[in-house]
Design an enzyme around this catalytic site. Structure first.
Site, mmCIF file in Angstrom:
data_model
loop_
_atom_site.group_PDB
_atom_site.id
_atom_site.type_symbol
_atom_site.label_atom_id
_atom_site.label_comp_id
_atom_site.label_asym_id
_atom_site.label_seq_id
_atom_site.Cartn_x
_atom_site.Cartn_y
_atom_site.Cartn_z
ATOM 1 N N CYS A 1 -26.939 -16.057 0.006
ATOM 2 C CA CYS A 1 -25.714 -16.868 -0.007
ATOM 3 C C CYS A 1 -24.481 -16.130 -0.529
ATOM 4 O O CYS A 1 -23.547 -15.870 0.217
ATOM 5 C CB CYS A 1 -25.940 -18.117 -0.850
ATOM 6 S SG CYS A 1 -27.270 -19.130 -0.219
HETATM 7 N N1 NAD Z 1 -31.987 -19.514 0.171
HETATM 8 C C1 NAD Z 1 -31.128 -20.223 -0.538
HETATM 9 O O1 NAD Z 1 -31.230 -20.253 -1.756
HETATM 10 C C2 NAD Z 1 -30.038 -21.061 0.115
HETATM 11 C C3 NAD Z 1 -29.311 -21.942 -0.680
HETATM 12 C C4 NAD Z 1 -28.334 -22.738 -0.106
HETATM 13 C C5 NAD Z 1 -28.069 -22.610 1.256
HETATM 14 N N2 NAD Z 1 -28.763 -21.725 2.019
HETATM 15 C C6 NAD Z 1 -28.461 -21.664 3.449
HETATM 16 O O2 NAD Z 1 -29.550 -22.261 4.169
HETATM 17 C C7 NAD Z 1 -29.737 -21.606 5.431
HETATM 18 C C8 NAD Z 1 -31.177 -21.140 5.553
HETATM 19 O O3 NAD Z 1 -31.437 -20.174 4.558
HETATM 20 P P1 NAD Z 1 -32.904 -19.759 4.126
HETATM 21 O O4 NAD Z 1 -32.746 -18.987 2.865
HETATM 22 O O5 NAD Z 1 -33.822 -20.919 4.134
HETATM 23 O O6 NAD Z 1 -33.301 -18.793 5.342
HETATM 24 P P2 NAD Z 1 -34.768 -18.208 5.675
HETATM 25 O O7 NAD Z 1 -34.552 -16.943 6.393
HETATM 26 O O8 NAD Z 1 -35.614 -18.212 4.439
HETATM 27 O O9 NAD Z 1 -35.400 -19.283 6.658
HETATM 28 C C9 NAD Z 1 -34.914 -19.582 7.899
HETATM 29 C C10 NAD Z 1 -36.064 -19.888 8.841
HETATM 30 O O10 NAD Z 1 -35.491 -20.260 10.108
HETATM 31 C C11 NAD Z 1 -36.323 -19.749 11.135
HETATM 32 N N3 NAD Z 1 -35.564 -19.720 12.380
HETATM 33 C C12 NAD Z 1 -34.619 -18.855 12.784
HETATM 34 N N4 NAD Z 1 -34.146 -19.204 13.999
HETATM 35 C C13 NAD Z 1 -34.797 -20.328 14.359
HETATM 36 C C14 NAD Z 1 -34.755 -21.172 15.503
HETATM 37 N N5 NAD Z 1 -33.926 -20.936 16.513
HETATM 38 N N6 NAD Z 1 -35.577 -22.228 15.542
HETATM 39 C C15 NAD Z 1 -36.429 -22.471 14.528
HETATM 40 N N7 NAD Z 1 -36.523 -21.714 13.418
HETATM 41 C C16 NAD Z 1 -35.717 -20.656 13.343
HETATM 42 C C17 NAD Z 1 -36.751 -18.392 10.603
HETATM 43 O O11 NAD Z 1 -37.904 -17.923 11.263
HETATM 44 C C18 NAD Z 1 -36.986 -18.706 9.118
HETATM 45 O O12 NAD Z 1 -38.309 -19.099 8.878
HETATM 46 C C19 NAD Z 1 -28.690 -20.499 5.476
HETATM 47 O O13 NAD Z 1 -27.557 -20.948 6.149
HETATM 48 C C20 NAD Z 1 -28.361 -20.253 4.011
HETATM 49 O O14 NAD Z 1 -27.066 -19.732 3.839
HETATM 50 C C21 NAD Z 1 -29.752 -20.955 1.475
#
Ligand code: NAD
Length: 433
Positions: free
Chosen positions: A264
């Site tokens: 993030c």
């Molecule tokens: N990790 C954090 O602490 C956090 C906190 C707040 C917000 N966010 C936001 O949340 C969002 C997700 O982050 P994350 O850390 O969970 O990412 P991540 O990479 O851990 O997980 C994302 C998942 O989405 C899957 N994916 C990708 N394309 C896809 C599709 N077309 N269809 C289905 N699945 C698909 C991936 O395989 C992966 O498993 C981002 O926008 C991030 O900025 C993350």
């Protein structure tokens, strides 16, 4: 609309979560815990298999507890079975810090053919203001948004590893494309969150999320720059922060460190500056804090090098132990971790690098850090620690035995103030960076 509300209230609504990563999987498990059936969608087949076999891959989630409530799939036809669809896919950056919305666009493309009346779609991925409207709402042509189908944006505020705030206690920002969309979003998120904070548009909610993260990035940039200045002035930054924190108003403490990491804070500011730029404004302040945070690993290494020189030792022959490679303490997530940048710079200078991280046993493939692919964490044995010329504390997980590291290291560069060494107290072992 009333039908959907009734399903949500009676817990008969099926929740679809797209993207079973650090945000999506805990979210899915939270809805299971509340008694809803959840279908998780992911293009990563390994994750799908793991969820279906109830094999945990995220520390905070215990899938075994939700035997029949969660099912994972890569088949998007199942979207038809979902009443609520939550999108939590990654929003990284492309080269030159340009937002990469390909994951959001692809997931929307995949669900579009299977959407039906009376569904709520909530985008939770972080992105620039306008994303929900441009990438989701405008793509729905066959139904009327706000009447047949409902769209909201509700940013994720997950803070992995935070023991003090449970997700349920953190107020949830919500927004809708129309007043009906907002009404349903409110009903839905109220199921799980103690309080919801409605804002007037999806754009405002997207802006709010970026404001929160840019606030952190800017303040971390500021305190990191203050750390650099304090070192030149021979002042202990931690003593100054502690003293400043006694002011009951107008000051909130931020800790300096070796740089920023995670999915993030290093990324999100660029989503805002890119969008602002598209609209003709150059957001210099946001960019500058990002730049300062980015140079921190270089600053750390230059100080280590100076120390080696002062002791007539050569960094290019040194054996260095990195303590903690996760991007922050108590998490098993190493995305964008400053540890890798520090390791890369030291490696280029000829140092031999090993690492110890009880939460990350092996380094998986990283685009920019090929040299460390497959490197395994050492076990923390006295003799092993003694073998290194220096230990660098990059991430101070609570479960690490810092006494052992202290007793056995020749010298420690402490980037996290773990040893709380006072500037005027002589300690030949610990250098605060
Ligand atoms: N990790 C954090 O602490 C956090 C906190 C707040 C917000 N966010 C936001 O949340 C969002 C997700 O982050 P994350 O850390 O969970 O990412 P991540 O990479 O851990 O997980 C994302 C998942 O989405 C899957 N994916 C990708 N394309 C896809 C599709 N077309 N269809 C289905 N699945 C698909 C991936 O395989 C992966 O498993 C981002 O926008 C991030 O900025 C993350």
């Amino acid at each position: 609309m009333n039908q959907l509300i009734a399903k949500i209230e009676s817990k008969k609504a099926v929740i679809g979560v797209i993207g079973l990563g650090y945000v999506g999987l805990p979210l899915a498990s939270n809805f299971c815990r509340k008694g809803y059936n959840v279908i998780g969608f992911d293009i990563d087949k390994k994750k799908v298999t793991k969820v279906n076999k109830k094999k945990n891959y995220i520390k905070s989630v215990n899938l075994k507890k939700y035997k029949k409530k969660i099912l994972a799939t890569s088949k998007f036809t199942r979207i038809k079975n979902c009443d609520v669809i939550i999108i939590t896919v990654p929003t990284p950056l492309k080269q030159k810090n340009i937002p990469d919305l390909s994951f959001v666009k692809n997931s929307i493309k995949k669900i579009l053919p299977f959407l039906r009346k009376n569904q709520l779609i909530s985008l939770e991925s972080t992105s620039y203001p306008g994303t929900t409207e441009e990438e989701l709402t405008k793509k729905i042509k066959s139904m009327t948004v706000g009447k047949d189908i409902f769209i909201c944006y509700s940013p994720e505020r997950e803070d992995p590893g935070n023991k003090y705030f449970k997700t349920i206690d953190v107020p949830k920002i919500i927004s809708g494309e129309t007043s009906n969309c907002l009404k349903i979003a409110k009903k839905f998120y109220k199921v799980f969150f103690k309080s919801v904070v409605p804002v007037s548009s999806t754009k405002t909610a997207e802006f709010t999320k970026l404001l929160e993260n840019i606030y952190r990035s800017v303040n971390i940039g500021l305190v990191n720059e203050m750390k650099i200045i304090s070192k030149i002035m021979k002042i202990n930054i931690h003593e100054a922060i502690k003293a400043a924190s006694t002011k009951p108003f107008g000051y909130r403490p931020f800790d300096p460190g070796p740089g920023m990491g995670g999915h993030c804070i290093p990324i999100d500011p660029f989503y805002m500056s890119w969008k602002a730029n598209q609209l003709g404004y150059d957001s210099r302040f946001i960019r500058q804090s990002g730049n300062i945070n980015t140079i921190m690993p270089k600053w750390i290494v230059s100080n280590i090098e100076k120390f080696f020189k002062s002791k007539k030792k050569k960094i290019n022959k040194s054996k260095i132990l990195i303590i903690g490679i996760a991007y922050k303490k108590n998490v098993d997530d190493d995305r964008e971790s400053p540890a890798y940048e520090i390791m890369k710079i030291l490696n280029k200078k000829g140092s031999k690098i090993s690492y110890y991280d009880p939460l990350i046993k092996k380094i998986n493939k990283k685009r920019n850090f090929k040299n460390f692919h497959n490197l395994k964490s050492i076990t923390l044995k006295n003799n092993k620690i003694k073998n290194f010329d220096a230990s660098i504390i990059v991430t101070d997980h609570d479960i690490i035995n810092f006494n052992k590291i202290y007793k056995n290291s020749k010298i420690i560069f402490d980037c996290r103030n773990r040893y709380k060494i006072k500037l005027n107290k002589k300690d030949n072992k610990v250098i605060q960076l």
